[in-house]
Scaffold this motif. Structure first.
Motif, PDB file in Angstrom:
ATOM      1  N   UNK A  25       0.841  -1.208   0.000  1.00 57.23           N
ATOM      2  CA  UNK A  25       0.000   0.000   0.000  1.00 57.23           C
ATOM      3  C   UNK A  25       0.874   1.254   0.000  1.00 57.23           C
ATOM      4  N   UNK A  26       1.887   1.276   0.837  1.00 58.35           N
ATOM      5  CA  UNK A  26       2.710   2.480   0.983  1.00 58.35           C
ATOM      6  C   UNK A  26       3.671   2.680  -0.196  1.00 58.35           C
ATOM      7  N   UNK A  27       4.324   1.586  -0.610  1.00 57.02           N
ATOM      8  CA  UNK A  27       5.418   1.750  -1.572  1.00 57.02           C
ATOM      9  C   UNK A  27       4.985   1.496  -3.013  1.00 57.02           C
ATOM     10  N   UNK A  28       4.260   0.410  -3.243  1.00 57.85           N
ATOM     11  CA  UNK A  28       3.849   0.148  -4.624  1.00 57.85           C
ATOM     12  C   UNK A  28       2.698   1.069  -5.039  1.00 57.85           C
ATOM     13  N   UNK A  30       1.750   3.896  -3.205  1.00 56.85           N
ATOM     14  CA  UNK A  30       2.008   5.292  -2.827  1.00 56.85           C
ATOM     15  C   UNK A  30       0.981   5.902  -1.892  1.00 56.85           C
ATOM     16  N   UNK A  31       0.181   5.054  -1.245  1.00 53.98           N
ATOM     17  CA  UNK A  31      -0.826   5.572  -0.301  1.00 53.98           C
ATOM     18  C   UNK A  31      -0.195   5.577   1.097  1.00 53.98           C
TER      19      UNK A  31
ATOM     20  N   UNK B 266      12.597  -0.680  -2.761  1.00 49.87           N
ATOM     21  CA  UNK B 266      11.592  -0.397  -1.727  1.00 49.87           C
ATOM     22  C   UNK B 266      12.204  -0.680  -0.358  1.00 49.87           C
ATOM     23  N   UNK B 267      11.565  -0.088   0.671  1.00 47.03           N
ATOM     24  CA  UNK B 267      12.103  -0.310   2.016  1.00 47.03           C
ATOM     25  C   UNK B 267      11.914  -1.763   2.442  1.00 47.03           C
TER      26      UNK B 267
END
Lengths: 151, 723
Positions: A25-28, A30-31, B266-267
């Motif tokens: 959700x955060x990285x792929x 971008x939310x 990515x992290x």
């Protein structure tokens, strides 16, 4: 590529199957409203809804989510941040630093969906999310306000 | 969080030399990217659409300072509050402009009290200039004009104009001298002094607020780090080849002598790889350090010959020898972790002639200095962009290890923005821990039960010795005596004891320590206020009455104590099964007291039902936010009391995450009743002070409930089961 349904949109993501949904959700996607706090499902900052149920996504692998399951993040909770929980949170000025509050609101929204008039005990039981600023009493009051306004 | 530690580290050229200059002596060039109008002065920009932008030097981490400072500027400016917004100038701009925005450090509950004077004058100066510009345009004396809600009126002719219309002309005027600016009497405030809603909360409703954790930069890569788990241990070797083939991995870098990082797209991929990375550590001399050893070291300090003296009246030792009755007790307080919800993180972009950092910091100037050193570049070629913090509590005030690391990684990948995020485990095991101390107290009573002598010997870790040894005074750490001092804002010992001796035997184990919301006031208040309770019971005097007799010369200390006793129902029957405890303390310029109401089950389970709190912080800028800070500080202080302990074993923190470092959750949070009783004439802090009194009030109530005197924290380790 894995397929997901996030905030009403079908999306494809490039991530290993064991990647926690939080990082997808955060990285792929971008939310970034969904937060990383512990990575072990203790704090609840990463809470989203999957088919309406509150889920701590930091330990939920991507491979366990089916394409048709409806994922809702804080960005998709309402069109204009006007879900009764968001409105109550703003009215009572609940957040201090605010970092945990996306998860708090998602947990609260899921609670109210199934339990429109929660008792104090039900609120405490459903709201095990951690807030280090100590907004707990305001959160409780905001949940009651949201329940009242939704009635 | 009390002394200006990080600024002392931050001696960069001429910037800090001249002391504070008020904004309106600086060149009137607009600095803010968002501004389309030139600034009126460093604090105020008025846009053509009447938006009032207030520049904020301090940082928002939940404590409400951003809103409070904007209220103070808007008050003097006579602005329309609904038009007020804020922005952060950068530390690079502050340095370049001779520190026109003053101190950026947001710690020690100084956000309001430490900047109210120059910020209010900034608002007033802007109002004077705007008024003058309007008067000039009309060709009338400025004295004939009045200002209200952003509208300037020429009273005789009833002509009006607005800030936005005269802002450009006002910006060209010569600013008034700060010394001649008269500030409003707080009694006449209409914007300040009121419970305005927070200005920063709307973006927090839908995930739009960008913390530094959420920063995205073009071409950015992510880094995860592993540091030697043992305090002061080093990195010996690592086998990068083993993880280079893992998905997304770009590079494995040695960061410094204790840590290695993996950089990936990515992290999560970086984190997986860094956990899989074979690493050998040189554990160094502390590999066997443990809590029991540390406790023994501190215990020896309780009776050591040498100690620093923090407060001395009369001759305590002689008076104790001659007292009708003496009692003695030893208390202890453990190491604790801040556990900000947002783990440490920073994003850095390094090139040969510039280094930029995006981070959550309580002291962006210190972060800038750290950046410059790590980057190997002059300060003028570095910049730090500030974000609201996902919690600070002192962890982000004086130890910018995460910034240093991000820059050192970025330096090995020039031109690529690198976001470094510490996993919660790295965060928890590489803290800037609340210092652990012990305290031996000896009190002497005369035949009438009056306290004639008190000796407090503290033994334990010093924050300054660790973070900034240059700030020690003759080897002593003044911050150790917070709340026990003969005078000063850091905390005044309130009780009139004719023979008093407060000492500190400094013992510094290899556990890194730092400022932690409330700092040394936290345990000092427990030591003193619980022992006062012990003395009262020994004397056979009601604990409130016992304190009252000793606070005759300290009316502000006494007033808050009386207020909580009155509102908290002291002396009246409590609900069945509930018992009450009191405490009072003074620190960071404010006077605070608490009355806790607890019950203890037969199984020894403690429930804190309610705490009534009083604070006299002199002037109150936003009562609603003060009440929030009282609740929040109680949550933080009760968490420390109920659960907070970092156990040291094998030279490392045994606490790694929330499952083995529990914190307070909603179910343990008591009802909080806040009494805000500003007596005026001074400015005290509010972010920390009430934390001091939460724990001792609860401990004293537990004694009332059980007859058991708890002298060590946390309560999770204490058996209160009925015998």
């Amino acid at each position: 590529m894995a397929r997901l349904n996030v905030n009403g949109k079908a999306v494809e993501v490039d991530a290993e199957p064991d990647t926690p949904l939080l990082w997808v959700i955060r990285e792929q996607l971008g939310l970034t409203g969904t937060k990383y706090g512990c990575g072990v499902a203790q704090c609840g900052a990463c809470t989203v809804h999957i088919d309406g149920a509150p889920v701590r996504t930091c330990i939920r692998p991507l491979s366990s989510v089916k394409p048709e399951q409806k994922i809702v993040t804080i960005e998709g909770l309402s069109p204009n941040a006007n879900h009764p929980v968001q409105a109550a949170w703003l009215e009572l000025d609940v957040p201090q630093c605010g970092y945990c509050q996306s998860g708090q609101m998602m947990a609260a929204a899921a609670l109210l969906k199934n339990t429109p008039k929660p008792t104090d005990a039900q609120i405490v039981s459903a709201m095990s999310n951690i807030c280090r600023c100590g907004t707990y009493n305001r959160i409780k009051a905001a949940i009651k306000l949201a329940a009242k306004k939704s009635a | 969080m009390t002394l200006d530690i990080s600024r002392r580290h931050f001696v960069v050229g001429a910037a800090a030399a001249g002391g504070l200059s008020l904004g309106f002596h600086a060149p009137l060039d607009a600095q803010a990217a968002a501004a389309t109008n030139p600034e009126i002065n460093a604090w105020v920009v008025i846009q053509p659409d009447e938006t009032v932008v207030v520049r904020i030097g301090r940082v928002e981490m939940g404590q409400g300072t951003l809103t409070g400072l904007a209220q103070l500027v808007a008050e003097e400016l006579e602005a329309d509050w609904s038009k007020v917004t804020t922005e952060y100038p950068t530390p690079g701009q502050n340095v370049a402009r001779g520190r026109v925005w003053g101190d950026f450090q947001t710690a020690g509950s100084r956000g309001i009290r430490g900047s109210q004077d120059y910020m209010r004058k900034g608002g007033a100066a802007a109002r004077i200039m705007l008024t003058q510009a309007a008067a000039d345009a009309w060709g009338v004396p400025a004295a004939e004009c009045t200002v209200a809600k952003g509208v300037i009126t020429h009273t005789p002719s009833k002509r009006t104009t607005t800030f936005g219309k005269v802002a450009v002309a006002a910006a060209k005027l010569t600013p008034p001298a700060p010394a001649g600016i008269a500030l409003k009497d707080p009694k006449t405030w209409t914007i300040a002094g009121k419970s305005q809603k927070r200005l920063d909360n709307k973006p927090k409703m839908n995930g739009a607020q960008i913390y530094s954790m959420d920063v995205k930069r073009p071409g950015m890569l992510n880094a995860s780090i592993r540091m030697c788990p043992v305090f002061s241990g080093k990195l010996k070797s690592f086998d990068a080849a083993k993880v280079m083939g893992m998905p997304g991995v770009k590079k494995v870098v040695q960061v410094d002598d204790r840590s290695v990082a993996v950089v990936a797209d990515t992290w999560w991929r970086a984190q997986k790889a860094v956990l899989a990375l074979p690493v050998e550590w040189d554990l160094g001399p502390n590999a066997a350090l443990n809590s029991a050893q540390i406790a023994e070291t501190f215990k020896a300090g309780l009776t050591a010959d040498q100690a620093f003296v923090g407060n001395k009246q009369g001759d305590a030792k002689a008076a104790l020898a001659g007292a009708a009755k003496t009692i003695e007790a030893v208390y202890s307080f453990p190491y604790q972790h801040h556990v900000t919800m947002e783990p440490m993180n920073a994003t850095a972009l390094w090139t040969a002639d510039k280094c930029e950092v995006w981070t959550s910091t309580q002291n962006a100037e210190a972060a800038l200095a750290t950046t410059a050193t790590a980057a190997g570049l002059p300060v003028a070629k570095c910049e730090v962009y500030r974000h609201h913090l996902g919690g600070g509590f002192g962890r982000r005030s004086s130890r910018h290890d995460f910034v240093e690391q991000a820059v050192k990684i970025a330096k090995q990948m020039p031109g690529v923005p690198i976001k470094l995020i510490w996993s919660r485990e790295e965060d928890m095991t590489h803290g800037s821990y609340h210092p652990s101390t012990q305290c031996k107290l000896t009190g002497g009573l005369d035949a009438q039960g009056n306290l004639t002598a008190l000796h407090m010997r503290i033994s334990g870790a010093s924050i300054l010795a660790d973070l900034n040894p240059q700030a020690l005074q003759g080897g002593a750490d003044a911050a150790t005596f917070q709340g026990l001092n003969p005078g000063g804002e850091e905390g005044v010992f309130g009780y009139g004891v004719p023979n008093l001796l407060v000492e500190h035997a400094m013992r510094n184990p290899a556990v890194p320590v730092g400022f932690w919301r409330g700092v040394n006031n936290n345990q000092n208040a427990i030591y003193l206020e619980c022992f006062m309770d012990e003395l009262a019971h020994t004397a056979g005097v009601d604990p409130l009455e016992f304190r009252r007799r000793l606070l005759g010369s300290k009316p502000k200390h006494l007033a808050v104590l009386n207020a909580v006793a009155d509102k908290g129902g002291w002396g009246k029957p409590a609900p069945a099964g509930r018992f009450r405890g009191l405490s009072q303390h003074m620190g960071y310029g404010s006077y605070v007291a608490a009355c806790a109401e607890v019950s203890v089950s037969a199984e020894g389970e403690v429930t804190v039902h309610k705490i009534t709190a009083a604070t006299d912080c002199g002037n109150v800028v936003n009562p609603g936010q003060v009440a929030f800070q009282i609740e929040g500080s109680f949550a933080y202080g009760l968490s420390a009391l109920l659960h907070g302990e970092v156990v040291i074993k094998d030279g490392r923190s045994q606490a790694t995450n929330f499952h083995n470092y529990p914190v307070i959750r909603m179910g343990e949070m008591p009802e909080v009743e806040s009494i805000i009783m500003p007596s005026g004439g001074f400015w005290g802090g509010v972010g920390e002070p009430t934390i001091f009194v939460a724990a001792p009030a609860v401990l004293n109530a537990i004694y009332a409930a059980t007859g058991k005197r708890v002298r060590s924290v946390p309560l999770a380790n204490v058996d209160l089961k009925k015998a």
